[in-house]
Design a protein around this motif. Structure first.
Motif, PDB file in Angstrom:
ATOM      1  N   GLY A 286       7.058   2.199  -2.864  1.00 51.03           N
ATOM      2  CA  GLY A 286       7.762   2.200  -1.588  1.00 51.03           C
ATOM      3  C   GLY A 286       7.224   3.221  -0.582  1.00 51.03           C
ATOM      4  N   ASP A 287       6.825   4.370  -1.340  1.00 57.46           N
ATOM      5  CA  ASP A 287       6.162   5.481  -0.596  1.00 57.46           C
ATOM      6  C   ASP A 287       4.979   4.867  -0.055  1.00 57.46           C
ATOM      7  OD1 ASP A 287       8.213   7.093  -1.216  1.00 57.46           O
ATOM      8  OD2 ASP A 287       7.263   8.111  -2.988  1.00 57.46           O
ATOM      9  N   GLU A 288       4.133   4.264  -0.782  1.00 47.52           N
ATOM     10  CA  GLU A 288       2.783   3.932  -0.572  1.00 47.52           C
ATOM     11  C   GLU A 288       2.690   2.781   0.423  1.00 47.52           C
ATOM     12  OE1 GLU A 288       1.451   6.260  -1.188  1.00 47.52           O
ATOM     13  OE2 GLU A 288       0.397   6.163  -3.040  1.00 47.52           O
ATOM     14  N   ARG A 289       3.671   1.768   0.449  1.00 53.23           N
ATOM     15  CA  ARG A 289       3.919   0.793   1.264  1.00 53.23           C
ATOM     16  C   ARG A 289       4.230   1.266   2.549  1.00 53.23           C
ATOM     17  NH1 ARG A 289       8.007  -2.778  -2.190  1.00 53.23           N
ATOM     18  NH2 ARG A 289       6.490  -4.154  -3.336  1.00 53.23           N
ATOM     19  N   ASP A 290       4.976   2.165   2.785  1.00 51.25           N
ATOM     20  CA  ASP A 290       5.488   3.008   4.206  1.00 51.25           C
ATOM     21  C   ASP A 290       4.106   3.566   4.621  1.00 51.25           C
ATOM     22  OD1 ASP A 290       7.685   3.849   6.152  1.00 51.25           O
ATOM     23  OD2 ASP A 290       6.799   5.699   5.184  1.00 51.25           O
ATOM     24  N   LEU A 291       3.650   4.195   3.798  1.00 49.49           N
ATOM     25  CA  LEU A 291       2.390   5.102   4.292  1.00 49.49           C
ATOM     26  C   LEU A 291       1.220   4.285   4.981  1.00 49.49           C
ATOM     27  CD1 LEU A 291       0.577   8.174   2.833  1.00 49.49           C
ATOM     28  CD2 LEU A 291      -0.791   6.251   3.474  1.00 49.49           C
ATOM     29  N   LEU A 292       0.964   3.076   4.247  1.00 51.81           N
ATOM     30  CA  LEU A 292       0.056   2.085   4.579  1.00 51.81           C
ATOM     31  C   LEU A 292       0.420   1.477   5.959  1.00 51.81           C
ATOM     32  CD1 LEU A 292      -1.317   0.400   1.635  1.00 51.81           C
ATOM     33  CD2 LEU A 292      -2.314   2.190   2.828  1.00 51.81           C
ATOM     34  N   SER A 293       1.552   1.117   6.057  1.00 51.32           N
ATOM     35  CA  SER A 293       2.221   0.513   7.317  1.00 51.32           C
ATOM     36  C   SER A 293       2.347   1.576   8.565  1.00 51.32           C
ATOM     37  CB  SER A 293       3.655   0.072   7.112  1.00 51.32           C
ATOM     38  OG  SER A 293       4.158  -0.641   8.206  1.00 51.32           O
ATOM     39  N   ARG A 294       2.904   2.763   8.228  1.00 46.20           N
ATOM     40  CA  ARG A 294       3.106   3.619   9.353  1.00 46.20           C
ATOM     41  C   ARG A 294       1.640   4.221   9.851  1.00 46.20           C
ATOM     42  NH1 ARG A 294       4.515   8.783   7.678  1.00 46.20           N
ATOM     43  NH2 ARG A 294       4.958   7.895   5.766  1.00 46.20           N
ATOM     44  N   HIS A 295       0.889   4.357   9.136  1.00 44.37           N
ATOM     45  CA  HIS A 295      -0.347   4.989   9.573  1.00 44.37           C
ATOM     46  C   HIS A 295      -1.359   3.957  10.058  1.00 44.37           C
ATOM     47  CE1 HIS A 295       0.631   9.144   8.978  1.00 44.37           C
ATOM     48  NE2 HIS A 295       1.358   8.776   7.951  1.00 44.37           N
ATOM     49  N   ARG A 296      -1.000   2.545   9.876  1.00 46.96           N
ATOM     50  CA  ARG A 296      -1.898   1.357  10.345  1.00 46.96           C
ATOM     51  C   ARG A 296      -3.224   1.180   9.608  1.00 46.96           C
ATOM     52  NH1 ARG A 296      -0.987   3.711  15.196  1.00 46.96           N
ATOM     53  NH2 ARG A 296      -2.963   3.334  15.723  1.00 46.96           N
ATOM     54  N   ILE A 297      -3.027   1.727   8.358  1.00 48.46           N
ATOM     55  CA  ILE A 297      -4.387   1.759   7.455  1.00 48.46           C
ATOM     56  C   ILE A 297      -4.970   0.426   7.104  1.00 48.46           C
ATOM     57  CG2 ILE A 297      -5.313   2.391   5.172  1.00 48.46           C
ATOM     58  CD1 ILE A 297      -4.157   4.860   6.700  1.00 48.46           C
ATOM     59  N   ASP A 298      -6.441   0.464   7.254  1.00 50.48           N
ATOM     60  CA  ASP A 298      -6.954  -0.989   7.248  1.00 50.48           C
ATOM     61  C   ASP A 298      -8.180  -0.851   6.056  1.00 50.48           C
ATOM     62  OD1 ASP A 298      -9.086   0.399   8.387  1.00 50.48           O
ATOM     63  OD2 ASP A 298      -9.019  -0.726  10.457  1.00 50.48           O
ATOM     64  N   LEU A 299      -8.207   0.531   5.318  1.00 49.09           N
ATOM     65  CA  LEU A 299      -9.060   0.648   4.351  1.00 49.09           C
ATOM     66  C   LEU A 299      -8.522   1.832   3.592  1.00 49.09           C
ATOM     67  CD1 LEU A 299     -11.965  -0.168   2.925  1.00 49.09           C
ATOM     68  CD2 LEU A 299     -12.723   1.848   4.376  1.00 49.09           C
ATOM     69  N   LEU A 300      -8.357   1.522   2.099  1.00 45.98           N
ATOM     70  CA  LEU A 300      -8.173   2.497   0.980  1.00 45.98           C
ATOM     71  C   LEU A 300      -9.499   3.012   0.570  1.00 45.98           C
ATOM     72  CD1 LEU A 300      -6.346   4.181  -0.641  1.00 45.98           C
ATOM     73  CD2 LEU A 300      -6.032   1.952  -2.129  1.00 45.98           C
ATOM     74  N   VAL A 301      -9.781   4.315   0.233  1.00 48.76           N
ATOM     75  CA  VAL A 301     -10.897   4.634  -0.546  1.00 48.76           C
ATOM     76  C   VAL A 301     -10.360   5.602  -1.671  1.00 48.76           C
ATOM     77  CG1 VAL A 301     -13.060   5.975  -0.001  1.00 48.76           C
ATOM     78  CG2 VAL A 301     -11.923   4.535   1.807  1.00 48.76           C
ATOM     79  N   THR A 302     -11.048   5.239  -2.714  1.00 45.25           N
ATOM     80  CA  THR A 302     -10.372   6.048  -3.947  1.00 45.25           C
ATOM     81  C   THR A 302     -11.327   6.165  -4.960  1.00 45.25           C
ATOM     82  OG1 THR A 302      -8.453   6.040  -5.326  1.00 45.25           O
ATOM     83  CG2 THR A 302      -9.594   3.849  -5.097  1.00 45.25           C
TER      84      THR A 302
ATOM     85  N   ALA B 196      -1.758  -1.900  -1.434  1.00 44.27           N
ATOM     86  CA  ALA B 196      -3.176  -2.272  -0.583  1.00 44.27           C
ATOM     87  C   ALA B 196      -3.143  -3.977  -0.774  1.00 44.27           C
ATOM     88  CB  ALA B 196      -4.366  -1.414  -0.867  1.00 44.27           C
ATOM     89  N   ARG B 197      -2.929  -4.365  -2.185  1.00 44.21           N
ATOM     90  CA  ARG B 197      -3.188  -5.775  -2.362  1.00 44.21           C
ATOM     91  C   ARG B 197      -2.100  -6.242  -1.341  1.00 44.21           C
ATOM     92  NH1 ARG B 197      -1.183  -6.179  -7.200  1.00 44.21           N
ATOM     93  NH2 ARG B 197      -3.293  -4.932  -8.279  1.00 44.21           N
ATOM     94  N   GLU B 198      -0.588  -6.180  -1.423  1.00 46.80           N
ATOM     95  CA  GLU B 198       0.277  -6.662  -0.663  1.00 46.80           C
ATOM     96  C   GLU B 198      -0.124  -6.823   0.858  1.00 46.80           C
ATOM     97  OE1 GLU B 198       3.889  -5.386  -3.912  1.00 46.80           O
ATOM     98  OE2 GLU B 198       3.626  -4.604  -1.663  1.00 46.80           O
ATOM     99  N   ALA B 199      -0.829  -5.614   1.306  1.00 49.14           N
ATOM    100  CA  ALA B 199      -0.841  -5.635   2.760  1.00 49.14           C
ATOM    101  C   ALA B 199      -2.391  -6.341   2.858  1.00 49.14           C
ATOM    102  CB  ALA B 199      -1.047  -3.902   3.078  1.00 49.14           C
ATOM    103  N   GLY B 200      -3.092  -6.791   2.203  1.00 51.60           N
ATOM    104  CA  GLY B 200      -4.426  -7.137   2.671  1.00 51.60           C
ATOM    105  C   GLY B 200      -5.387  -6.344   2.881  1.00 51.60           C
ATOM    106  N   VAL B 201      -5.078  -4.885   2.432  1.00 49.50           N
ATOM    107  CA  VAL B 201      -5.970  -4.044   2.851  1.00 49.50           C
ATOM    108  C   VAL B 201      -7.263  -3.813   1.751  1.00 49.50           C
ATOM    109  CG1 VAL B 201      -6.283  -1.388   2.885  1.00 49.50           C
ATOM    110  CG2 VAL B 201      -4.100  -2.686   4.151  1.00 49.50           C
TER     111      VAL B 201
END
Length: 254
Positions: free
Chosen positions: A189-205, A220-225
């Motif tokens: 839930g934390d990660e979903r909210d973070l990706l959405s709130r900051h309009r993230i379009d790429l995760l680097v890890t 990221a998978r759920e959001a298509g990122v």
């Protein structure tokens, strides 16, 4: 657990730590009926680390020779490399120190991650290669490769970066950077909210593996990122390894 054959009063396990697995190992050994002496070594990169039970040592040893000298001086009977999968230098120092001191070494290495259905993963062999690939993959990147490596992305002036860290980053950083000071673990839930709130379009890890930081991959998978993954560095050849704390406990009892 066998005692030190050189005549020391009992076994002394040195854990090269800094990971969740290292802390769990120290906790398991502290709870054992015949608990040995345990020292966990931490690199000191976090200002206020969560200390495991037992003794702790913070800071470097001075390479393989320094580690071998410390092992001998403190009667270490078993050495466990439970460092981060990207602590390449420390793993090679551990192998060298074990060879010099004659103390047995086991590496506790968590399995790496693998892409699944619905994942859009891209791979790099280094932070520098990831920085070269990044502009073609996204413009608002959640950068989770660690604050010590931010200098590799400092020359990128166009992308916007979000970094989450326990301590503030130091040194060269990208000009368009927002820092969130927080300590995990973080839920899905934390990660979903973070990706959405900051309009993230790429995760680097980095391919750190384990479950503690895996929710960001699911989000990221759920959001298509898309995800840009830095592969793990090489490890010393010939060092026995286990993926679990139970594997280390079995090795010590044997």
């Amino acid at each position: 657990m066998p005692a030190d054959p050189a005549g020391c009063p009992g076994p002394h396990v040195l854990i090269l730590g800094g990971t969740t697995e290292a802390r769990r190992l120290a906790e398991a050994l502290a709870a054992a009926p015949d608990s040995p002496r345990v020292t966990t070594s931490l690199a000191g990169r976090v200002a206020a680390p969560v200390l495991p039970p037992g003794e702790t040592r913070i800071g470097g040893f001075g390479g393989a020779d320094g580690l071998a000298a410390w092992i001998t001086a403190h009667g270490v009977t078993h050495l466990v490399d439970a460092t981060h999968p990207f602590a390449e230098r420390m793993s090679f120092n551990a192998a060298g120190a074990a060879a010099r001191s004659g103390v047995p070494l086991l590496a506790l290495r968590r399995p790496g991650w693998s892409p699944g259905p619905g994942d859009d993963w891209h791979f790099a062999d280094s932070l520098a290669e990831a920085a070269a690939l990044l502009p073609g993959l996204g413009t608002r990147a959640f950068l989770t490769t660690g604050r010590m490596g931010l200098h590799s992305f400092a020359h990128l002036t166009e992308p916007w970066f979000l970094v989450r860290s326990v301590d503030p980053p130091a040194g060269s950083v990208p000009p368009r950077l927002e820092v969130l000071l927080a300590r995990g673990p973080f839920t899905l839930g934390d990660e979903r909210d973070l990706l959405s709130r900051h309009r993230i379009d790429l995760l680097v890890t980095k391919d750190s593996g384990g479950s503690a930081t895996a929710p960001k991959l699911t989000a990221a998978r759920e959001a298509g990122v898309p995800v840009l993954v830095v592969r793990r560095p090489r490890v010393p050849q010939g060092v026995p390894q286990t993926p679990s704390v139970d594997g280390v406990l079995g090795w010590l009892s044997g």
